[in-house]
Design a protein around this motif. Structure first.
Motif, PDB file in Angstrom:
ATOM      1  N   ASN A  53     -56.830 -69.960 -55.810  1.00 20.53           N
ATOM      2  CA  ASN A  53     -56.246 -71.160 -56.412  1.00 20.53           C
ATOM      3  C   ASN A  53     -56.754 -71.365 -57.832  1.00 20.53           C
ATOM      4  O   ASN A  53     -55.991 -71.715 -58.745  1.00 20.53           O
ATOM      5  N   ARG A  54     -58.060 -71.170 -58.026  1.00 16.20           N
ATOM      6  CA  ARG A  54     -58.614 -71.355 -59.362  1.00 16.20           C
ATOM      7  C   ARG A  54     -58.023 -70.352 -60.352  1.00 16.20           C
ATOM      8  O   ARG A  54     -57.683 -70.693 -61.494  1.00 16.20           O
ATOM      9  N   THR A  55     -57.856 -69.105 -59.910  1.00 13.33           N
ATOM     10  CA  THR A  55     -57.278 -68.088 -60.790  1.00 13.33           C
ATOM     11  C   THR A  55     -55.842 -68.429 -61.161  1.00 13.33           C
ATOM     12  O   THR A  55     -55.428 -68.317 -62.336  1.00 13.33           O
ATOM     13  N   VAL A  56     -55.060 -68.869 -60.153  1.00 15.15           N
ATOM     14  CA  VAL A  56     -53.659 -69.222 -60.414  1.00 15.15           C
ATOM     15  C   VAL A  56     -53.578 -70.394 -61.399  1.00 15.15           C
ATOM     16  O   VAL A  56     -52.758 -70.404 -62.337  1.00 15.15           O
ATOM     17  N   LEU A  57     -54.434 -71.401 -61.214  1.00 13.31           N
ATOM     18  CA  LEU A  57     -54.418 -72.557 -62.102  1.00 13.31           C
ATOM     19  C   LEU A  57     -54.838 -72.183 -63.521  1.00 13.31           C
ATOM     20  O   LEU A  57     -54.260 -72.670 -64.509  1.00 13.31           O
ATOM     21  N   GLU A  58     -55.844 -71.325 -63.631  1.00 15.89           N
ATOM     22  CA  GLU A  58     -56.287 -70.915 -64.967  1.00 15.89           C
ATOM     23  C   GLU A  58     -55.210 -70.109 -65.680  1.00 15.89           C
ATOM     24  O   GLU A  58     -55.004 -70.251 -66.906  1.00 15.89           O
ATOM     25  N   VAL A  59     -54.488 -69.266 -64.948  1.00 14.77           N
ATOM     26  CA  VAL A  59     -53.384 -68.502 -65.553  1.00 14.77           C
ATOM     27  C   VAL A  59     -52.279 -69.444 -66.000  1.00 14.77           C
ATOM     28  O   VAL A  59     -51.688 -69.307 -67.093  1.00 14.77           O
ATOM     29  N   ALA A  60     -51.975 -70.445 -65.149  1.00 12.76           N
ATOM     30  CA  ALA A  60     -50.918 -71.395 -65.511  1.00 12.76           C
ATOM     31  C   ALA A  60     -51.302 -72.210 -66.737  1.00 12.76           C
ATOM     32  O   ALA A  60     -50.463 -72.476 -67.615  1.00 12.76           O
ATOM     33  N   LEU A  61     -52.573 -72.603 -66.842  1.00 12.89           N
ATOM     34  CA  LEU A  61     -53.008 -73.391 -67.996  1.00 12.89           C
ATOM     35  C   LEU A  61     -53.045 -72.566 -69.274  1.00 12.89           C
ATOM     36  O   LEU A  61     -52.938 -73.117 -70.379  1.00 12.89           O
ATOM     37  N   LEU A  79     -57.615 -78.167 -60.975  1.00  9.98           N
ATOM     38  CA  LEU A  79     -58.751 -77.290 -61.237  1.00  9.98           C
ATOM     39  C   LEU A  79     -60.069 -78.029 -61.004  1.00  9.98           C
ATOM     40  O   LEU A  79     -61.021 -77.472 -60.444  1.00  9.98           O
ATOM     41  N   GLY A  80     -60.108 -79.292 -61.408  1.00 11.70           N
ATOM     42  CA  GLY A  80     -61.311 -80.088 -61.135  1.00 11.70           C
ATOM     43  C   GLY A  80     -61.519 -80.306 -59.652  1.00 11.70           C
ATOM     44  O   GLY A  80     -62.647 -80.242 -59.150  1.00 11.70           O
ATOM     45  N   THR A  81     -60.412 -80.565 -58.927  1.00  7.16           N
ATOM     46  CA  THR A  81     -60.519 -80.724 -57.476  1.00  7.16           C
ATOM     47  C   THR A  81     -60.988 -79.434 -56.808  1.00  7.16           C
ATOM     48  O   THR A  81     -61.808 -79.440 -55.888  1.00  7.16           O
ATOM     49  N   THR A  82     -60.466 -78.305 -57.282  1.00  7.75           N
ATOM     50  CA  THR A  82     -60.892 -77.011 -56.726  1.00  7.75           C
ATOM     51  C   THR A  82     -62.373 -76.765 -56.992  1.00  7.75           C
ATOM     52  O   THR A  82     -63.100 -76.277 -56.116  1.00  7.75           O
ATOM     53  N   ALA A  83     -62.817 -77.091 -58.203  1.00  7.32           N
ATOM     54  CA  ALA A  83     -64.237 -76.903 -58.519  1.00  7.32           C
ATOM     55  C   ALA A  83     -65.112 -77.779 -57.630  1.00  7.32           C
ATOM     56  O   ALA A  83     -66.180 -77.346 -57.175  1.00  7.32           O
TER      57      ALA A  83
END
Length: 434
Positions: A222-230, A247-251
């Motif tokens: 999930n973090r990787t997907v969000l970072e790619v999207a951002l 991303l904050g929720t995932t962290a």
């Protein structure tokens, strides 16, 4: 960020740094002494089972010997009386000796008989009492040996239980040999319990290992997907806001899972034991958390002295870091302070962390060490943490055979003191931070 000991500063006000916590004053709750009868009754609770068996055995032998002495005393008197009756009497011819002389001779004979009987009884009693004293001492020694032999299976069970750990449950058993009596049944029951515990620990280890993989992998994806999207330059502003929020929720979820896994690992038997200095661990934790303290506007002051101990360096560093991080998080903001101290107290390594902050009722302190517990059950400020910081600290300290205590601080905040077993201090180094 403090750069040196705070002991050299002007004496602080009542809301300033704490001192080492100590035992309560003896005059606060004076001990009420009972009467002699209650003291005698309470003595039974302070005598070990070995000495109780010894004293019971010796008392039974002594009472049996005393009864035997009494019976022999009575029987000896009767035997002497019967013996005197068999002594032939001297008969004088009638008229040859005056009757007064005969009466006087009989009186002297009876008196001599009584004196001899009394002397014999007294001599028997004296020698019997001396023999009884010797028998009592011998009974104490024999009773101790008998009690030791009777308690030998229990001693073996105790030694086995003391040696047991999570890693030795698989092969360590009592395996008591002998007749099928009560002790054999107790040992077999204990062995069966160890087997069940070993199975439970195996299940726990497998669960922690599986959870470590199954929970971390989806969050990492999930973090990787969000970072790619951002990172996409064509992403809309709304998408970027949503991505940063997720991303904050995932962290936060990753930190929660890391805390749970660390709590599970710290409650297990230590696999690493190395000599270390808590002073260096505390200095590292303070330096690593300096940027966080600066962002929060909290001043960290420290007074670090050598404190040698033995344990897992990673877990102890996490323990101290959690204490300092909690002190920074739960503080007053721009005017907040955190004090960190290390040293040797009563031969053990001690680290103490205190902070300013909201008032903490004394009855709420113990609950803060429970997982997911926050002050006043406050979950609105859950962004400050998952409520696992002090739980992890207590689990790590217990795994190292130490103690952790927290008390409310005057003026608000907490004073948390961790005591670990000492490993000796270098000559010439300060033995305490006091």
């Amino acid at each position: 960020m403090g750069t040196g000991p705070y002991r050299s500063q002007v004496p602080p006000p009542p809301s300033g740094p704490p001192a080492w916590d100590g035992p309560p004053p003896l005059v606060a709750h004076p001990v009420q002494r009972g009467n002699l009868l209650s003291e005698i009754k309470s003595l039974q609770n302070r005598i070990s089972i070995r000495w109780r068996l010894t004293l019971t055995y010796a008392a039974l032998v002594f009472v049996a010997g005393a009864l035997l002495v009494m019976v022999m005393y009575v029987l000896l008197g009767q035997a002497i009386d019967i013996g005197w009756q068999s002594v032939p009497q001297i008969i004088f011819p009638r008229g040859s000796v005056p009757q007064e002389w005969i009466d006087e001779a009989n009186h002297q004979f009876a008196q001599s008989q009584a004196e001899v009987t009394a002397v014999a009884r007294a001599e028997l009693l004296k020698r019997a009492l001396l023999a009884l004293l010797g028998v009592g001492i011998l009974a104490l020694m024999l009773g101790y040996v008998v009690a030791d032999r009777a308690l030998r299976p229990v001693i073996k069970m105790t030694a086995t239980a003391r040696k047991l750990s999570e890693t030795s449950l698989a092969h360590e058993r009592i395996d008591l040999q002998g007749p099928d009596d009560e002790l054999k049944e107790l040992a077999d029951t204990f062995d069966a319990m160890l087997t069940r515990l070993n199975t439970a620990f195996d299940v726990q280890r497998r669960f922690v290992d599986n959870a470590s993989h199954e929970l971390r992998t989806p969050l990492a994806i999930n973090r990787t997907v969000l970072e790619v999207a951002l990172s996409d330059p064509e992403a809309s502003d709304d998408l970027k806001v949503l991505g940063r929020t997720l991303l904050g929720t995932t962290a936060r979820n990753e930190r929660l899972i890391e805390g749970l896994l660390l709590l599970a690992r710290s409650e297990r038997e230590l696999s690493v034991r190395k000599p270390l200095d808590v002073q260096e661990v505390a200095r590292t934790a303070v330096e690593q958390l300096a940027p966080f303290a600066e962002d929060e506007g909290v001043t960290v002051e420290y007074d670090l002295h050598p404190a040698a101990t033995t344990g897992d360096p990673v877990l102890i560093e996490r323990c101290v870091s959690n204490l300092v991080e909690n002190g920074i998080k739960h503080n007053l903001g721009e005017s907040g302070k955190v004090w960190v101290r290390t040293g040797i107290v009563d031969g053990g390594a001690v680290v103490q962390v205190a902070n300013t902050g909201p008032h903490v009722p004394a009855y709420e302190v113990e609950g803060l060490f429970e997982p997911f517990r926050r002050l006043n059950a406050d979950r609105v400020q859950s962004a400050k943490g998952a409520g696992l910081g002090l739980s992890i600290v207590r689990a790590i300290v217990r795994a190292h055979g130490g103690k952790v205590a927290a008390v409310p601080r005057d003026g608000g905040g907490l004073v948390v003191t961790v005591r670990l077993s000492g490993a000796g201090a270098s000559p010439g180094t300060p033995q305490s931070a006091r």
